[in-house]
Design a protein around this motif. Sequence first.
Motif, PDB file in Angstrom:
ATOM      1  N   GLU A  49      -1.059  -6.385   2.057  1.00  0.00           N
ATOM      2  CA  GLU A  49      -1.278  -5.963   0.681  1.00  0.00           C
ATOM      3  C   GLU A  49      -0.608  -7.007  -0.205  1.00  0.00           C
ATOM      4  O   GLU A  49       0.537  -7.386   0.032  1.00  0.00           O
ATOM      5  CB  GLU A  49      -0.670  -4.593   0.430  1.00  0.00           C
ATOM      6  CG  GLU A  49      -1.416  -3.490   1.142  1.00  0.00           C
ATOM      7  CD  GLU A  49      -0.810  -2.115   0.937  1.00  0.00           C
ATOM      8  OE1 GLU A  49      -1.568  -1.153   1.064  1.00  0.00           O
ATOM      9  OE2 GLU A  49       0.409  -1.999   0.657  1.00  0.00           O
ATOM     10  N   LEU A  75       0.914  -7.901  -3.762  1.00  0.00           N
ATOM     11  CA  LEU A  75       1.603  -7.076  -4.750  1.00  0.00           C
ATOM     12  C   LEU A  75       1.811  -7.811  -6.072  1.00  0.00           C
ATOM     13  O   LEU A  75       1.954  -9.032  -6.098  1.00  0.00           O
ATOM     14  CB  LEU A  75       2.969  -6.662  -4.193  1.00  0.00           C
ATOM     15  CG  LEU A  75       2.972  -6.063  -2.781  1.00  0.00           C
ATOM     16  CD1 LEU A  75       4.405  -5.888  -2.289  1.00  0.00           C
ATOM     17  CD2 LEU A  75       2.197  -4.769  -2.745  1.00  0.00           C
ATOM     18  N   ASP A  76       1.850  -7.031  -7.151  1.00  0.00           N
ATOM     19  CA  ASP A  76       2.203  -7.625  -8.440  1.00  0.00           C
ATOM     20  C   ASP A  76       3.725  -7.633  -8.574  1.00  0.00           C
ATOM     21  O   ASP A  76       4.445  -7.244  -7.645  1.00  0.00           O
ATOM     22  CB  ASP A  76       1.510  -6.902  -9.606  1.00  0.00           C
ATOM     23  CG  ASP A  76       2.027  -5.486  -9.848  1.00  0.00           C
ATOM     24  OD1 ASP A  76       3.067  -5.091  -9.257  1.00  0.00           O
ATOM     25  OD2 ASP A  76       1.384  -4.762 -10.631  1.00  0.00           O
ATOM     26  N   LYS A 130       5.717  -5.748 -10.054  1.00  0.00           N
ATOM     27  CA  LYS A 130       6.348  -4.431  -9.975  1.00  0.00           C
ATOM     28  C   LYS A 130       6.167  -3.770  -8.604  1.00  0.00           C
ATOM     29  O   LYS A 130       6.602  -2.652  -8.401  1.00  0.00           O
ATOM     30  CB  LYS A 130       5.793  -3.525 -11.063  1.00  0.00           C
ATOM     31  CG  LYS A 130       6.145  -3.987 -12.472  1.00  0.00           C
ATOM     32  CD  LYS A 130       5.604  -3.045 -13.507  1.00  0.00           C
ATOM     33  CE  LYS A 130       5.958  -3.541 -14.902  1.00  0.00           C
ATOM     34  NZ  LYS A 130       5.468  -2.647 -15.945  1.00  0.00           N
ATOM     35  N   GLY A 131       5.469  -4.470  -7.715  1.00  0.00           N
ATOM     36  CA  GLY A 131       5.270  -3.926  -6.374  1.00  0.00           C
ATOM     37  C   GLY A 131       4.010  -3.115  -6.201  1.00  0.00           C
ATOM     38  O   GLY A 131       3.776  -2.540  -5.143  1.00  0.00           O
ATOM     39  N   ALA A 132       3.185  -3.079  -7.245  1.00  0.00           N
ATOM     40  CA  ALA A 132       1.912  -2.362  -7.142  1.00  0.00           C
ATOM     41  C   ALA A 132       0.910  -3.221  -6.371  1.00  0.00           C
ATOM     42  O   ALA A 132       0.912  -4.449  -6.486  1.00  0.00           O
ATOM     43  CB  ALA A 132       1.364  -2.045  -8.532  1.00  0.00           C
ATOM     44  N   VAL A 133       0.055  -2.584  -5.595  1.00  0.00           N
ATOM     45  CA  VAL A 133      -0.925  -3.290  -4.783  1.00  0.00           C
ATOM     46  C   VAL A 133      -2.049  -3.831  -5.664  1.00  0.00           C
ATOM     47  O   VAL A 133      -2.700  -3.085  -6.394  1.00  0.00           O
ATOM     48  CB  VAL A 133      -1.504  -2.365  -3.690  1.00  0.00           C
ATOM     49  CG1 VAL A 133      -2.590  -3.066  -2.900  1.00  0.00           C
ATOM     50  CG2 VAL A 133      -0.395  -1.877  -2.765  1.00  0.00           C
ATOM     51  N   LEU A 134      -2.259  -5.141  -5.574  1.00  0.00           N
ATOM     52  CA  LEU A 134      -3.353  -5.791  -6.298  1.00  0.00           C
ATOM     53  C   LEU A 134      -4.598  -5.915  -5.436  1.00  0.00           C
ATOM     54  O   LEU A 134      -5.718  -5.813  -5.915  1.00  0.00           O
ATOM     55  CB  LEU A 134      -2.936  -7.197  -6.749  1.00  0.00           C
ATOM     56  CG  LEU A 134      -1.827  -7.285  -7.777  1.00  0.00           C
ATOM     57  CD1 LEU A 134      -1.410  -8.739  -7.967  1.00  0.00           C
ATOM     58  CD2 LEU A 134      -2.301  -6.685  -9.088  1.00  0.00           C
ATOM     59  N   ARG A 174      -5.982  -6.107  -0.931  1.00  0.00           N
ATOM     60  CA  ARG A 174      -5.709  -6.034   0.504  1.00  0.00           C
ATOM     61  C   ARG A 174      -6.522  -7.122   1.172  1.00  0.00           C
ATOM     62  O   ARG A 174      -7.718  -7.244   0.901  1.00  0.00           O
ATOM     63  CB  ARG A 174      -6.164  -4.678   1.021  1.00  0.00           C
ATOM     64  CG  ARG A 174      -5.175  -3.964   1.842  1.00  0.00           C
ATOM     65  CD  ARG A 174      -5.677  -2.601   2.221  1.00  0.00           C
ATOM     66  NE  ARG A 174      -5.043  -2.262   3.466  1.00  0.00           N
ATOM     67  CZ  ARG A 174      -4.646  -1.064   3.787  1.00  0.00           C
ATOM     68  NH1 ARG A 174      -4.868  -0.070   2.973  1.00  0.00           N
ATOM     69  NH2 ARG A 174      -4.058  -0.852   4.931  1.00  0.00           N
ATOM     70  N   LYS A 203       5.461 -11.655  -2.443  1.00  0.00           N
ATOM     71  CA  LYS A 203       4.589 -10.718  -3.161  1.00  0.00           C
ATOM     72  C   LYS A 203       3.553 -10.098  -2.229  1.00  0.00           C
ATOM     73  O   LYS A 203       2.403  -9.905  -2.589  1.00  0.00           O
ATOM     74  CB  LYS A 203       3.886 -11.422  -4.312  1.00  0.00           C
ATOM     75  CG  LYS A 203       4.847 -11.917  -5.372  1.00  0.00           C
ATOM     76  CD  LYS A 203       4.133 -12.580  -6.512  1.00  0.00           C
ATOM     77  CE  LYS A 203       5.138 -13.073  -7.536  1.00  0.00           C
ATOM     78  NZ  LYS A 203       4.522 -13.796  -8.619  1.00  0.00           N
ATOM     79  N   TYR A 204       3.968  -9.777  -1.001  1.00  0.00           N
ATOM     80  CA  TYR A 204       3.048  -9.164  -0.055  1.00  0.00           C
ATOM     81  C   TYR A 204       3.817  -8.286   0.910  1.00  0.00           C
ATOM     82  O   TYR A 204       5.044  -8.372   1.024  1.00  0.00           O
ATOM     83  CB  TYR A 204       2.277 -10.224   0.725  1.00  0.00           C
ATOM     84  CG  TYR A 204       3.120 -11.002   1.703  1.00  0.00           C
ATOM     85  CD1 TYR A 204       3.243 -10.589   3.025  1.00  0.00           C
ATOM     86  CD2 TYR A 204       3.822 -12.131   1.310  1.00  0.00           C
ATOM     87  CE1 TYR A 204       4.033 -11.287   3.920  1.00  0.00           C
ATOM     88  CE2 TYR A 204       4.608 -12.836   2.202  1.00  0.00           C
ATOM     89  CZ  TYR A 204       4.710 -12.410   3.510  1.00  0.00           C
ATOM     90  OH  TYR A 204       5.491 -13.097   4.392  1.00  0.00           O
ATOM     91  N   ARG A 205       3.095  -7.429   1.589  1.00  0.00           N
ATOM     92  CA  ARG A 205       3.668  -6.685   2.700  1.00  0.00           C
ATOM     93  C   ARG A 205       2.587  -6.491   3.752  1.00  0.00           C
ATOM     94  O   ARG A 205       1.403  -6.367   3.438  1.00  0.00           O
ATOM     95  CB  ARG A 205       4.251  -5.359   2.252  1.00  0.00           C
ATOM     96  CG  ARG A 205       3.239  -4.356   1.750  1.00  0.00           C
ATOM     97  CD  ARG A 205       3.916  -3.027   1.390  1.00  0.00           C
ATOM     98  NE  ARG A 205       2.985  -2.218   0.616  1.00  0.00           N
ATOM     99  CZ  ARG A 205       3.264  -1.630  -0.537  1.00  0.00           C
ATOM    100  NH1 ARG A 205       4.460  -1.731  -1.052  1.00  0.00           N
ATOM    101  NH2 ARG A 205       2.361  -0.928  -1.164  1.00  0.00           N
TER     102      ARG A 205
END
Length: 144
Positions: free
Chosen positions: A4, A6-7, A9-13, A15, A30-32
């Motif tokens: 994923e 992430l932006d 703030k940690g929100a998913v942009l 996948r 910026k990913y997980r």
Amino acid sequence: MEFEILDAKGAVLNRIVADEAFVQANFPGKYRRVAVQGGASSFNPAPHILGVQAELDRVARSFGYWIDATAPMQSAVTYADEPAVAKFQTAGRTLRAWRSKVWESFYVVLAEVQSGNRSAPTLVELLAELPKPPSPEQISNGVA
């Protein structure tokens, strides 16, 4: 592997399915990694489909089919049934045949992944498995 993106703030942009080195280089911090749940049925082929089409378009563009920058392969294959200029028809037929072989190979891999017979390849791995593009000589001689 699936990640994923992430932006700040940690929100998913988004996948994506990619090699971890690619994700680290392009989205540092910026990913997980996504834990695969549900096995092969959770595989999303959309990024791979887009990547394969981009590769087809890249190859067509390399042979000069760039007038329609959004769809060079589509432009190239329109010449396959146009007999007015033999070299364009030959190139169109060769690229069309290669395109068909690429998609056939893609769907074999997809079926293997979806059936659980293999793990999902990264886009780089997938592109390496697909039929190689025709050479300039093959384009000239009509061999795909």
